[in-house]
Each structure stands twice: as structure tokens, then as C-alpha cells.
Design a protein around this motif. Sequence first.
Motif, short mmCIF file in Angstrom:
data_model
loop_
_atom_site.label_atom_id
_atom_site.label_comp_id
_atom_site.label_asym_id
_atom_site.label_seq_id
_atom_site.Cartn_x
_atom_site.Cartn_y
_atom_site.Cartn_z
N LEU A 20 33.20 39.73 60.13
CA LEU A 20 33.50 40.31 58.83
C LEU A 20 33.88 39.07 58.11
CD1 LEU A 20 35.13 43.00 58.46
CD2 LEU A 20 36.94 42.22 59.89
N ILE A 21 33.98 38.32 57.93
CA ILE A 21 34.23 36.70 56.68
C ILE A 21 33.13 36.43 56.59
CG2 ILE A 21 35.12 34.82 56.41
CD1 ILE A 21 36.83 34.88 58.87
N ALA A 22 31.95 36.61 56.82
CA ALA A 22 30.98 36.35 56.29
C ALA A 22 30.74 37.30 54.90
CB ALA A 22 29.64 35.99 56.66
N ILE A 23 30.78 38.78 55.29
CA ILE A 23 30.32 40.06 54.32
C ILE A 23 31.76 40.25 54.13
CG2 ILE A 23 31.08 42.81 54.11
CD1 ILE A 23 29.61 42.81 56.89
N LEU A 24 32.73 40.05 53.53
CA LEU A 24 33.82 39.39 52.62
C LEU A 24 33.49 38.68 51.59
CD1 LEU A 24 36.96 39.62 54.67
CD2 LEU A 24 36.21 41.53 52.91
N CYS A 25 33.09 37.34 51.57
CA CYS A 25 32.53 36.43 51.08
C CYS A 25 31.24 36.66 50.27
CB CYS A 25 31.86 34.77 52.38
SG CYS A 25 32.97 33.99 53.06
N VAL A 26 30.83 37.45 50.73
CA VAL A 26 29.31 38.09 50.18
C VAL A 26 29.56 38.72 48.94
CG1 VAL A 26 27.22 39.93 50.31
CG2 VAL A 26 27.52 38.21 51.98
N LEU A 27 30.42 39.63 49.06
CA LEU A 27 30.99 40.71 48.07
C LEU A 27 31.73 39.70 47.05
CD1 LEU A 27 33.21 43.16 51.12
CD2 LEU A 27 31.22 43.72 49.59
N LEU A 28 32.52 39.20 47.26
CA LEU A 28 32.97 38.23 46.94
C LEU A 28 32.57 37.65 45.87
CD1 LEU A 28 35.86 37.00 45.37
CD2 LEU A 28 35.80 35.13 47.18
N VAL A 29 31.30 37.14 46.49
CA VAL A 29 30.28 35.80 45.37
C VAL A 29 29.29 37.45 44.31
CG1 VAL A 29 27.78 35.41 45.31
CG2 VAL A 29 29.52 34.78 46.92
N VAL A 30 29.20 38.84 45.05
CA VAL A 30 28.69 39.59 43.56
C VAL A 30 29.72 40.22 43.21
CG1 VAL A 30 27.99 41.81 44.36
CG2 VAL A 30 27.36 40.40 45.62
N ARG A 31 31.05 40.16 43.36
CA ARG A 31 32.08 40.42 41.91
C ARG A 31 32.38 39.67 41.82
NH1 ARG A 31 33.09 42.99 39.04
NH2 ARG A 31 35.08 44.98 39.07
N ILE A 32 31.92 38.56 41.67
CA ILE A 32 31.70 37.42 40.51
C ILE A 32 30.49 37.38 39.72
CG2 ILE A 32 31.88 34.87 40.76
CD1 ILE A 32 34.25 34.87 42.69
N LEU A 33 29.26 37.79 40.23
CA LEU A 33 28.06 37.25 39.45
C LEU A 33 28.11 38.61 38.76
CD1 LEU A 33 25.62 36.72 42.20
CD2 LEU A 33 26.21 35.79 40.39
N ALA A 34 29.30 39.88 39.14
CA ALA A 34 29.21 41.25 38.55
C ALA A 34 30.18 40.79 37.20
CB ALA A 34 29.47 42.27 39.04
N MET A 35 31.38 39.81 37.32
CA MET A 35 31.99 39.76 36.14
C MET A 35 31.48 38.64 34.57
SD MET A 35 34.79 37.69 38.45
CE MET A 35 35.81 37.63 37.29
N PHE A 36 30.04 37.82 35.62
CA PHE A 36 29.78 37.65 34.63
C PHE A 36 28.44 38.55 33.54
CE2 PHE A 36 31.03 33.79 36.91
CZ PHE A 36 31.45 32.50 35.28
N TRP A 37 27.50 39.13 33.99
CA TRP A 37 26.65 40.41 34.03
C TRP A 37 27.26 41.63 33.60
CZ3 TRP A 37 23.16 39.65 38.49
CH2 TRP A 37 22.31 37.62 38.88
N TYR A 38 28.02 42.11 34.07
CA TYR A 38 28.27 43.53 33.29
C TYR A 38 28.80 43.56 32.02
CZ TYR A 38 28.26 48.24 34.36
OH TYR A 38 28.50 49.57 34.15
N PRO A 39 28.76 44.52 31.08
CA PRO A 39 29.18 44.12 29.97
C PRO A 39 30.13 45.19 29.29
CG PRO A 39 27.07 45.87 29.75
CD PRO A 39 27.04 45.11 30.98
N PHE A 40 31.11 44.24 29.02
CA PHE A 40 32.01 46.00 28.78
C PHE A 40 31.75 47.08 27.99
CE2 PHE A 40 34.50 41.40 27.64
CZ PHE A 40 35.17 41.58 29.27
N VAL A 41 32.04 47.88 28.46
CA VAL A 41 31.90 49.45 28.74
C VAL A 41 33.33 49.87 27.51
CG1 VAL A 41 30.27 49.18 30.40
CG2 VAL A 41 31.74 50.66 30.41
N ASP A 42 32.68 51.02 26.75
CA ASP A 42 33.17 51.97 26.33
C ASP A 42 33.84 52.98 26.99
OD1 ASP A 42 33.78 50.67 23.42
OD2 ASP A 42 31.32 51.41 23.08
N SER A 43 34.81 53.47 27.12
CA SER A 43 36.32 52.82 25.82
C SER A 43 37.36 52.03 26.86
CB SER A 43 36.81 53.92 24.99
OG SER A 43 37.70 54.61 26.14
#
Length: 505
Positions: free
Chosen positions: A33-56
Motif C-alpha cells: 500500500l505504501i509502495a502504491i502511494l509512493c508511485v502515485l506521488l511520483v507520477v503526480r510530481i512528474l505530471a506537475m512538470f510535464w502537463y501544460p496549463f490549460v485554458d481556462s
Amino acid sequence: MVAVKPEATGVGLNNAVQKTSTFSLTHSERQVLIAILCVLLVVRILAMFWYPFVDSTEARYAEIARKMVETGDWITPQFDYGVPFWGKPPLHTWMSALGMKIFGVGHFGARFFFLIASLGLLWLCYVWVRRVRGADQALVAMAVIATAGLFYGASAFVVTDMAMVLGTTMSMTGFYVCLTDRSAHRLWGYLFFVGLAVGLLAKGPVAVVLTGIPIFLWIVVGNRWRQLFRLPWITGLLVTALIALPWYLVAEAKTPGFLNYFIVGEHYKRFLETAWQGDLYGSAHARPKGMIWAYGTFTFLPWSFFVLALMLRSKQVLDVLRKDQAGWYSYLFFWSLSPLILFTPAANILPAYVLPGIPAAAILLVTVWSNVFGPPGRMTRLWGSLSMISVAVIVLGLATVAFFLPNTLNVKSERELVLRALEASPDIAITYWADRSYSAEFYAQGRVGYLMDPDGLRALNTNNVRDALAVSSQDIPNLRDQLEAGFVDVGRFGRRHLFIEPSPQ
């Protein structure tokens, strides 16, 4: 869900708080369970860098925060340079602006403190559930909150709701502990009032209403009026006022008219008048009344399916609820329904309005499930794990495609167009035809103009700077003569074509 084992039920020091732990995870289950949560956190951080700001929505709030950093005005958020943004209080803007001040103007800085707020909310829920129901159940409940579709998406999204939900969660957890556990530290009582202040600075009086609805219903149903005296009302309200009131007073003094627009317009007319024309910053989101319930079902996926499974065991669920000595289930039930109750008659809503009820819905699901189904066995454990992993895979996939192939998803972001225009010339003047784009303003650092007059296109060819023009595909036929006279079609980027004035020889 993960495997659980029922244990004996105990009672708290004041014979009110159920000190019970119906969950008993194995060591390997905790690790998974902790491993899954850590993976989810890493994925979310990567998306913070990659995913552009969208309108609006996100692009608008990110651009407002960028303007705050640029202008140094930390009192009045600006919708445009010199135009105050009265639509929301400034907490979300402060969070993004501070992040960009520390990490630089970009995706990560703008989103960083929203991630911190969501992690803080998860930690608070863990501490609360651990106190009342045990550590293992708290861990599973935290995992369900984190992987609920809307919560996971909003956990690092530049928007007002996550900051407000942190405030409402602070208030709801502090209130329950203060009223039901005499051994609790008095700071739990003050947490209630600090949460009110956070909500007022994040989204305004609606946060107080969202907190008040479930508390009022819980007090009435359980006849708990006398317990209210356990709260430090005088000093607590003073704390709330000292935190939240100064900004409201300064904002009204600096830009008169703010309070009238914000209180009357945004908190009454927006929700009750379908054809409200007073919105200064866009258009109202008109939806059929009662649509909030559909949003609630959809945004709680994948865990909505587990709720359906409980509904099919209604008799067992009712048996569990009848044994609710401490009002735990009723408190969570009213809390989870609070946004649905408030926004049922609303004429203008968004799916994000469901968010304040998700922490309670997740905790309620986990605690009721453990008593109705007992050890869920291999299939429930499998489906629970797959549900959490699927969230990570979907988000990572969307973020990756948005980064490498943005046009494939038709992402409503102008990042690629602006970067292509700046590549042609760092000093190029970018103009958008007809529609405003907040993401373009963000990526161009505010250096974006707008035109709606065809004659203005000819004027672009006569100035002393190189011009770039963004035009939606549907508008090109009506402007073909002006465009062919002075611009070259560089290509299509998402919803718009980029036209650039030829480089002077």
C-alpha cells in the motif's frame, strides 16, 4: 481494498469516541500500500512538470499568480494589469505566487504548494482516523482519498478548491475530536477555527457554509447541543478574525466594491440565477439543477463502484449504522453530503464543487466496508490495488502524451504555439484573434495582445515590430485576404493556426 481482519471494538475515555481498529494489515500489505502511494506521488510530481496549463481555469489562476509576482502586489490579485480580480480571495494566488517566487515561474512552482496542501490534508485525515479507528484503517482510508479521481487530479492543480478543502477538513476533524474526546488537546478545538480562516481566505463564506451544514445536521440528529460548549468559541473566533478579516478590509479599502461583488454576486447570484450576467471574469457555468449528484458519482471513481457494492448490502449497512454510538458514521455521512446538499439547487456549478466531501466519503466507505464485508479476500484486494494503480497509469499516460504529442489530445493550451512564435523571434509581438487565452499570457509572460477588428490586422503590418497572429481554424476563411497579405501560415497548434509576419530582409 486490502485484506482486513475484524478486531474487538473498544471505547474511548469519555465513552464517546470509538477507539476501534477493524483493520489489521499484514506487514506485506502495508508495504504494498505504501509502495502504491509512493508511485502515485511520483507520477503526480512528474505530471506537475510535464502537463501544460490549460485554458481556462488553471491557466487563468496561474497567470493571475504570475502577475502578482511580476507586479509585487500581494494584496489585490489582478485579472489583467491594473484590473482587480474580485472573483476569489487570494490564498490560492499566494500559494502559486510564492511557489513561483521560490522555484521560478513555471509549472512546478505554480503547483508546488497545492501538492503540499493535498499532502497535508492526507496527513491530517490519517492522524484523525488513526486516533479514532486505528493506524491500519487510517492508511487504507488515506489511500482511497488519494486515489479518488477528482482529488488526485486536483492534488497539484492551480485552483481554489484544494486550499478550501484543506480548511474544511481542518475544521471538521478538529470539531469532531474536540466534541467527542475529553482527553483531546485543546489545539483540536482551535484547529476548527483556523480551518474556518483558511476556508475564508481560499474561497470565502461558502467554506463556512460547507462546514456548517454537516455540523448542524449532526448536532440536531444526535441532540449534541451541550457538547458545543467544549469549543473555545471566544478565543477561537478571535483567531479566525485575526487571520482572515484583515485581508478583506484591506482589499475593500484598496478596491472599493469588492465586498458587494464577492458576497452578493459570487455567493448568491452566481448559484441561484441561471442567466446571471454580472460575472466580470467569464461566463457562468449553467447546469441542470441537481447535476451535482452526477458529478459526485463520477468524480469519486473508481471508488463509486465500491459504494454501489455497499448499496447492494443495504441491510448489513443499516445494522452497522445502528451501532454508531459515537456518531462517527453519521458525522462522515453528513460531511460527505454537504456539497451535494448545498449545490443541488445551484444553477451554476462545476465538478470541482464536490471536492469538500471526498475525504469524508472515502473514510466512510473504508470504515463501513470493513464492518459489512469483513475480510474482503483476494478479489477485493486485487480490485482495490488495480483501482489505485490504474489512476497512476492514466494520469502518467495523459501527461506523457500531452508533453510529447499535445495536439493528439487537443489540449486547450497555447504553450506550443507561444514557444514556436518566440522561437521565430524572442521580441515578437503575439496577438490573438477574438478569444482570450490565459495560457498564452502565462507562457508569453503577459506579452499578448487581442484583436477583433479586421482593420487592425492591416495595422500589424505597418508597425516596427515583427508580429505573430493566432487565429482559430473557423475564423480563417473570414480573414483570408488580410492574412495572405502580410503573414505566413506556420502551422496548426491545437485549436489555432499560427501566422507570422515574414522576417524583414
